[in-house]
Each structure stands twice: as C-alpha cells, then as structure tokens.
Design a protein around this motif. Structure first.
Motif, PDB file in Angstrom:
ATOM      1  N   CYS A 438       7.055  -4.871   0.638  1.00  0.00           N
ATOM      2  CA  CYS A 438       6.642  -4.262  -0.703  1.00  0.00           C
ATOM      3  C   CYS A 438       7.969  -4.666  -1.538  1.00  0.00           C
ATOM      4  O   CYS A 438       9.295  -4.295  -1.097  1.00  0.00           O
ATOM      5  CB  CYS A 438       6.806  -2.777  -0.412  1.00  0.00           C
ATOM      6  SG  CYS A 438       6.788  -1.534  -1.717  1.00  0.00           S
ATOM      7  N   HIS A 440       9.038  -2.884  -3.751  1.00  0.00           N
ATOM      8  CA  HIS A 440      10.088  -1.501  -4.081  1.00  0.00           C
ATOM      9  C   HIS A 440      11.272  -1.453  -3.301  1.00  0.00           C
ATOM     10  O   HIS A 440      12.472  -1.768  -3.763  1.00  0.00           O
ATOM     11  CB  HIS A 440       9.197  -0.180  -3.761  1.00  0.00           C
ATOM     12  CG  HIS A 440       9.916   1.077  -4.077  1.00  0.00           C
ATOM     13  ND1 HIS A 440       9.805   1.941  -3.086  1.00  0.00           N
ATOM     14  CD2 HIS A 440      10.641   1.329  -5.170  1.00  0.00           C
ATOM     15  CE1 HIS A 440      10.609   3.055  -3.740  1.00  0.00           C
ATOM     16  NE2 HIS A 440      11.039   2.529  -4.975  1.00  0.00           N
ATOM     17  N   LEU A 441      11.116  -1.158  -1.914  1.00  0.00           N
ATOM     18  CA  LEU A 441      12.270  -1.152  -0.947  1.00  0.00           C
ATOM     19  C   LEU A 441      12.211  -1.855   0.236  1.00  0.00           C
ATOM     20  O   LEU A 441      12.869  -1.848   1.042  1.00  0.00           O
ATOM     21  CB  LEU A 441      12.707   0.499  -0.681  1.00  0.00           C
ATOM     22  CG  LEU A 441      13.349   1.157  -1.924  1.00  0.00           C
ATOM     23  CD1 LEU A 441      13.458   2.480  -1.572  1.00  0.00           C
ATOM     24  CD2 LEU A 441      14.521   0.543  -2.528  1.00  0.00           C
ATOM     25  N   GLY A 442      11.042  -2.921   0.069  1.00  0.00           N
ATOM     26  CA  GLY A 442      11.055  -3.838   1.287  1.00  0.00           C
ATOM     27  C   GLY A 442      10.163  -3.572   2.475  1.00  0.00           C
ATOM     28  O   GLY A 442      10.419  -4.241   3.426  1.00  0.00           O
ATOM     29  N   CYS A 443       9.381  -2.485   2.535  1.00  0.00           N
ATOM     30  CA  CYS A 443       8.713  -1.988   3.777  1.00  0.00           C
ATOM     31  C   CYS A 443       7.618  -3.041   3.980  1.00  0.00           C
ATOM     32  O   CYS A 443       7.018  -3.553   2.788  1.00  0.00           O
ATOM     33  CB  CYS A 443       8.198  -0.531   3.764  1.00  0.00           C
ATOM     34  SG  CYS A 443       9.755   0.694   3.701  1.00  0.00           S
ATOM     35  N   CYS A 456       1.752   0.312   0.967  1.00  0.00           N
ATOM     36  CA  CYS A 456       2.889   0.471   1.298  1.00  0.00           C
ATOM     37  C   CYS A 456       3.159   1.868   2.078  1.00  0.00           C
ATOM     38  O   CYS A 456       2.935   2.807   1.571  1.00  0.00           O
ATOM     39  CB  CYS A 456       4.040   0.564   0.476  1.00  0.00           C
ATOM     40  SG  CYS A 456       5.734   0.830   1.270  1.00  0.00           S
ATOM     41  N   CYS A 458       5.763   3.462   3.109  1.00  0.00           N
ATOM     42  CA  CYS A 458       6.905   4.140   2.862  1.00  0.00           C
ATOM     43  C   CYS A 458       6.666   5.134   1.691  1.00  0.00           C
ATOM     44  O   CYS A 458       6.799   6.272   1.657  1.00  0.00           O
ATOM     45  CB  CYS A 458       7.867   3.228   2.491  1.00  0.00           C
ATOM     46  SG  CYS A 458       8.593   2.395   3.971  1.00  0.00           S
ATOM     47  N   HIS A 459       6.348   4.427   0.484  1.00  0.00           N
ATOM     48  CA  HIS A 459       6.147   5.341  -0.731  1.00  0.00           C
ATOM     49  C   HIS A 459       4.862   5.496  -1.315  1.00  0.00           C
ATOM     50  O   HIS A 459       4.740   5.721  -2.629  1.00  0.00           O
ATOM     51  CB  HIS A 459       7.378   5.331  -1.550  1.00  0.00           C
ATOM     52  CG  HIS A 459       8.393   5.140  -1.021  1.00  0.00           C
ATOM     53  ND1 HIS A 459       9.327   3.946  -0.912  1.00  0.00           N
ATOM     54  CD2 HIS A 459       9.486   6.155  -0.089  1.00  0.00           C
ATOM     55  CE1 HIS A 459      10.533   4.139  -0.051  1.00  0.00           C
ATOM     56  NE2 HIS A 459      10.482   5.373   0.212  1.00  0.00           N
ATOM     57  N   GLY A 460       3.969   4.421  -1.015  1.00  0.00           N
ATOM     58  CA  GLY A 460       2.705   4.480  -1.353  1.00  0.00           C
ATOM     59  C   GLY A 460       2.289   3.484  -2.526  1.00  0.00           C
ATOM     60  O   GLY A 460       1.143   3.417  -3.155  1.00  0.00           O
ATOM     61  N   SER A 461       3.214   2.620  -2.621  1.00  0.00           N
ATOM     62  CA  SER A 461       2.777   1.466  -3.620  1.00  0.00           C
ATOM     63  C   SER A 461       1.483   0.568  -3.125  1.00  0.00           C
ATOM     64  O   SER A 461       1.387   0.573  -1.881  1.00  0.00           O
ATOM     65  CB  SER A 461       3.951   0.342  -3.710  1.00  0.00           C
ATOM     66  OG  SER A 461       5.089   1.071  -4.514  1.00  0.00           O
ATOM     67  N   PRO A 473       5.489   3.354  -6.824  1.00  0.00           N
ATOM     68  CA  PRO A 473       6.567   3.102  -7.319  1.00  0.00           C
ATOM     69  C   PRO A 473       6.982   1.585  -7.767  1.00  0.00           C
ATOM     70  O   PRO A 473       7.779   1.433  -8.636  1.00  0.00           O
ATOM     71  CB  PRO A 473       7.731   3.832  -6.790  1.00  0.00           C
ATOM     72  CG  PRO A 473       7.520   3.864  -5.336  1.00  0.00           C
ATOM     73  CD  PRO A 473       5.958   4.086  -5.569  1.00  0.00           C
TER      74      PRO A 473
HETATM   75  S1  FES Z   1       9.171   0.465  -0.118  1.00  0.00           S
HETATM   76 FE1  FES Z   1       6.994   0.383  -0.677  1.00  0.00          FE
HETATM   77  S2  FES Z   1       6.685   2.017  -2.042  1.00  0.00           S
HETATM   78 FE2  FES Z   1       8.600   2.339  -1.632  1.00  0.00          FE
END
Ligand code: FES
Ligand SMILES: Cc1cc2nc3c(=O)[nH]c(=O)nc-3n(C[C@H](O)[C@H](O)[C@H](O)COP(=O)(O)OP(=O)(O)OC[C@H]3O[C@@H](n4cnc5c(N)ncnc54)[C@H](O)[C@@H]3O)c2cc1C
Length: 484
Positions: A438, A440-443, A456, A458-461, A473
């Motif tokens: 991802c 966003h922050l790499g998940c 994702c 982690c935060h749903g992207s 996000p």
């Molecule tokens: S790491 Fe994927 S939405 Fe934050």
C-alpha cells in the motif's frame, strides 16, 4: 458504480481547477459532508471553493442506505458508560437537530429529495441481543428519545425490536445534486498537498484561510495521526425488487444481523456482511443472498454494491480542529462509523461555527484532540511510518517468463525471484500483476474476491486489479502490469 440513488439522476458537471485562486474557505471532498459544509459556509457569508478528486458523490455518500436517524446501533448505552450522561444527551441532541436541519433544508432549497418521516428499529434474534436492546432502550430514554421495545416487529427472524420515533429517510444523490448546483466546485481536482493556507492540486492552487478536510479519511498523516485512531469498515448491499411488507428501516445488532431499508413498497435494500476493510475472504454478497432467499424469497435482486466508512477508537466522530499543532484554519470531519448521513449535518454545522469563530456546545464532544497519544507512542508510529514509506518506494518490476497457474477470476500472492507479487487473471484470460504494497504507509495488500480489488488491512485503502486507486487514505494507485 451505479446504485439505486444514482440511477437516472444527472449530476451537474464541473471542470478541473486550473491556475491560482483565493477564497475564504476551501473544502476538500465532494461527499455529503463536504457539500453540506460548503453550503453552510456560503450561507455564513464565506466565499467557498470545493475540490473533489473525482466526481461529486463518487465516494461512500453515493453508496449509502440513507437512513436519517439518531439511532446509531447500540450507541447510547455505550456513550453513557464511556462519556457520561450529559455528553450522551448532547450526542443525541446534535443528531436529532441534524434531522430537523435536513427537513428545513428541503424547504429552504425548495427541492424534493424524498425526505420521509418514519421510525427506525434495532432488532435482536437471541436472548443476549434482547438484553442489550433493553439496556439501550433505558439509555436512549435518558437521552430524550421516544424509544419503545416491541415484540411486534413484523420480522419472522426477530425476537425483539427497539423503535425510535421521529426519524427519516431520504434520497442522498438528489440532495447532493441540489447542493452542488449552488456551489463553486472543481471536479477531477485531487488535492496533492496542503501547506498552511495553500491547497495544491495537479493543475492549480487555492489560497484559503479555512481549509476543511472532508475526504472521509484524512489523507494528511502528520499531524493528526488519524491512521492510528481509525480503521475502515466495508459493508455490502443488495437492491431487491418485489412487493414486501417492511415499512420502516431495521438494523440487526447481532453478528448475523442485516440492515433493511425500504425504498418503496416494491423496493428493499438489504445490507450486511460488514468487516474490517482489508480482511481476506469472499462470499460476502453470497451471505446476504442466502439471507434474502430464506426470508424474502418473493424478491429478486436488481443491484449490488459495497462501500466503506471510518470508525474511530471510541465510536464518536472527529469533528473540529485538525490537530493542536496544525495550522489555525485547518478543520476536519471524519470517523462517521457508518452513520455519516446525520453526522455529516452535525459536522457541517459545527465546522461552520468554528470557522466563523462561534462557540458550539458540541465542540468538546466531537473534538479530534480528545485523544492524546503519549510521546512514546508518537515516536514509535513515526518510526513505523518512515520504514513503511521506505518499503513502499521500490520500483515494481515483475519478472518475465514465470508461470502463474490461475484460473479466470482467481487471484493469489506469488513469490517471484524473491519478490512478492499480486496476480489476478481476468475474465478474458489476461494476467494482471501488481506490487501488493500500500502506498499509504506500506502495508501488504490482500485480495477481495467480492470486489476484485486489492485492499489494505491497515487503514482500508483499495486498488483495482489494474492498480488504480479506488479508496483512500492512499492517494495514488499501485504499480501494475497486464500480461497476455
Ligand atoms: S497502509 Fe494502507 S491504508 Fe494505510
Ligand atoms: C453500506 C453503507 C451504508 C450506510 N448507511 C448509512 C445510513 O443508512 N445512515 C447513515 O447515517 N450513514 C450511513 N452510512 C455512512 C455514510 O454513508 C457515510 O458516513 C458518509 O457517506 C460519509 O460521507 P463523507 O462525505 O465523509 O465521505 P464520502 O462520501 O466518501 O466523500 C469523500 C469525498 O472526498 C473525495 N476525496 C478523497 N480524497 C481527496 C483528495 N485528496 N482531494 C479531493 N477530494 C478527495 C472522495 O473522492 C469523495 O468523493 C453507510 C455507510 C455504508 C458503507
């Protein structure tokens, strides 16, 4: 994606932002929250610009079930316990007022967005659920609701129901179209960066002293740390056609419970299969189909869609100043917990008050700063973010010449030359390879077989199998390559 709300409605069309402009306020995000907020800022005398990354109403607000209710699941018992009776009463009052504000808006705009008064119900099928409804009924009455328990729900699968009178339903796209026609909007204008008063898109820049983040999930990570304090939940909806006898909306409070939203005497939405966004698995539509076949065999499916919304750690939305260390005029509304029809109105009112320097009795309850991460937690999170960014940065170069044995419609994570690759074979037999990480922050992304997307945890992207960005996000897509 077509839904019952968008079908047959022509939305106004707006050009993209080009060049530099100034305004008193800049609202980012053209969902219900952004549009209502822009509307009230204009009413308060502020020159306001709204920037939308895609088309107006292309997010969750166009895929909702559109109940206008202050009955937000089993919320009042929890609020009384966690926040105290006075704050629970204020939450109830803010949301009841919001419904009245929608009624007043329909009159003042002189537009029909099909606002209908009704009661709304929670139902339970088992003894534990019935006890929870009884507790909720007592808490709701303390908060001023006309709340009644009844065994006479009309649902064969419900043992007990809790009804709130004085609630409503509406057609959200009709309202959003009516608001949009009266506002200064730029579509296809994704905000890439906000720096103090400067809001920058690919083609232009807005200079504004008030900047409102109404993007459902705020895409600026620091300050604010919203990604530490929220997750997204995804829910699936079937549109059913045929005569039914559901006259008011229902929501099941147990795990197998569904949401029933009558739209007319021969149209019913059935929602359910909620899960944290990015959890692996499929069969979510099938689960609702099985429920419909058992309890509403006379209805036929004419549409299906899904959407997600942000849930905060304490269940109350974050509405107010973006963060104590953010520039003065930054305001945010997020974390609606799948109740953002009424709370978008609460947010629009509260943000307008704050932007105009007016006091609001609801400010403390919804204040995003009510969460104060310890310095240690913050440092840990910054470290994680840095390394995650690093992980996301590598160029994607799927190796040639390796064999992927996938049937049409199947997806998998595969290991190729020591590298993880997401693979999906489409219905035409074409293989799609993506970098399953991802931006966003790499998940690491997981496959959602129901929506054929990489999600994702982690935060749903979310991202299409071709790598296109679908939900934030994250603000960009993932590297992808199609192979014959
Ligand atoms: S790491 Fe994927 S939405 Fe934050
Ligand atoms: C299945 C389902 C059923 C629901 N049913 C109900 C219900 O019955 N009653 C209820 O009260 N609530 C319900 N909800 C919740 C409600 O629909 C949402 O809370 C609400 O629609 C959120 O509105 P929003 O404006 O915050 O977000 P959105 O509608 O998602 O709008 C955000 C907008 O911001 C834009 N954007 C994002 N990033 C950028 C950027 N960088 N630059 C510019 N624009 C950007 C997006 O394109 C999008 O258009 C439901 C939710 C779901 C998932």
């Amino acid at each position: 994606m077509e839904t019952i709300w968008t079908r047959g409605i022509e939305m106004p069309v707006f050009g993209a932002l080009e060049g530099r402009i100034s305004s008193d306020a800049c609202v980012i995000g053209g969902g219900l929250c952004g549009l209502l907020t822009a509307h009230f800022l204009v009413k308060a005398g502020m020159d306001t610009v709204l920037l939308e990354s895609g088309r107006i109403a292309c997010g969750t607000s166009g895929r909702t079930t559109a109940k206008l209710t202050a009955q937000h699941g089993l919320c009042y018992h929890r609020l009384v316990e966690k926040f105290g009776q006075e704050q629970a009463r204020l939450y109830a009052e803010a949301n009841r007022r919001a419904i009245d504000d929608f009624r007043a808006l329909e009159r003042s705009l002189d537009e029909d967005f099909e606002l209908r008064d009704c009661g709304t119900w929670l139902y339970a099928s088992g003894d534990v659920g019935c006890d929870a409804l009884e507790r909720e009924c007592s808490a709701a009455r303390l908060c001023g609701f006309d709340a009644e328990l009844s065994e006479d729900t009309g649902l064969s699968f419900a043992k007990l129901g809790l009804r709130f009178g004085g609630q409503a339903t509406f057609q959200p796209i009709k309202l959003m179209a009516a608001l949009a026609r009266r506002l200064k909007i730029f579509e296809n204008s994704r905000v890439l960066e906000v720096n103090g008063r400067s809001v920058r898109t690919e083609g232009g820049e807005v200079d504004a002293k008030i900047v409102v983040f109404a993007t459902r999930f705020p895409f600026v990570n620091f300050p604010g740390f919203y990604f530490m304090r929220m997750h997204q939940e995804r829910e699936y909806v079937l549109e059913m056609r045929g005569n039914h006898r559901i006259s008011e909306p229902f929501l099941g409070i147990e795990e197998a419970g569904v949401s029933l939203r009558p739209c007319s005497a021969d149209s019913l939405l059935i929602g359910g299969s909620s899960h944290r966004a990015g959890m692996e698995g499929d069969g979510r539509y099938e689960a609702i189909r099985a429920f419909a076949a058992q309890h509403f065999p006379e209805l036929r499916e004419v549409g299906a869609w899904s959407a997600e919304d942000c849930v905060t750690v304490d269940g109350v939305p974050y509405i107010g100043r973006f963060a104590p260390t953010a520039p003065d005029g930054w305001l945010v509304a997020t974390g609606f917990g799948k109740w953002g029809m009424t709370t978008s109105m609460v947010a629009a009112r509260l943000i307008t008050d704050l932007a105009c320097g007016r006091r609001s009795e609801y400010a403390e309850l919804f204040d995003p700063a009510r969460f104060k991460p310890s310095a240690g937690a913050r440092m840990l999170m910054e470290e994680t973010a840095m390394s995650a960014k690093h992980l996301a940065r590598g160029a994607f170069a799927p190796p040639d010449g390796f064999v992927v044995e996938l049937q049409r419609g199947e997806a998998a994570h595969i290991e190729a030359n020591g590298r993880k690759v997401g693979a999906y074979r489409d219905d035409d037999g074409r293989l799609w390879l993506v970098e399953p990480r991802c931006p966003h922050l790499g998940c690491e992304l997981v496959w959602n077989g129901d929506e054929k997307s990489w999600d994702c945890p982690c935060h749903g992207s979310r991202f299409g199998y071709d790598g296109a960005q679908l939900d934030g996000p994250a603000q960009i897509g993932i590297a992808a390559r199609g192979k014959e």
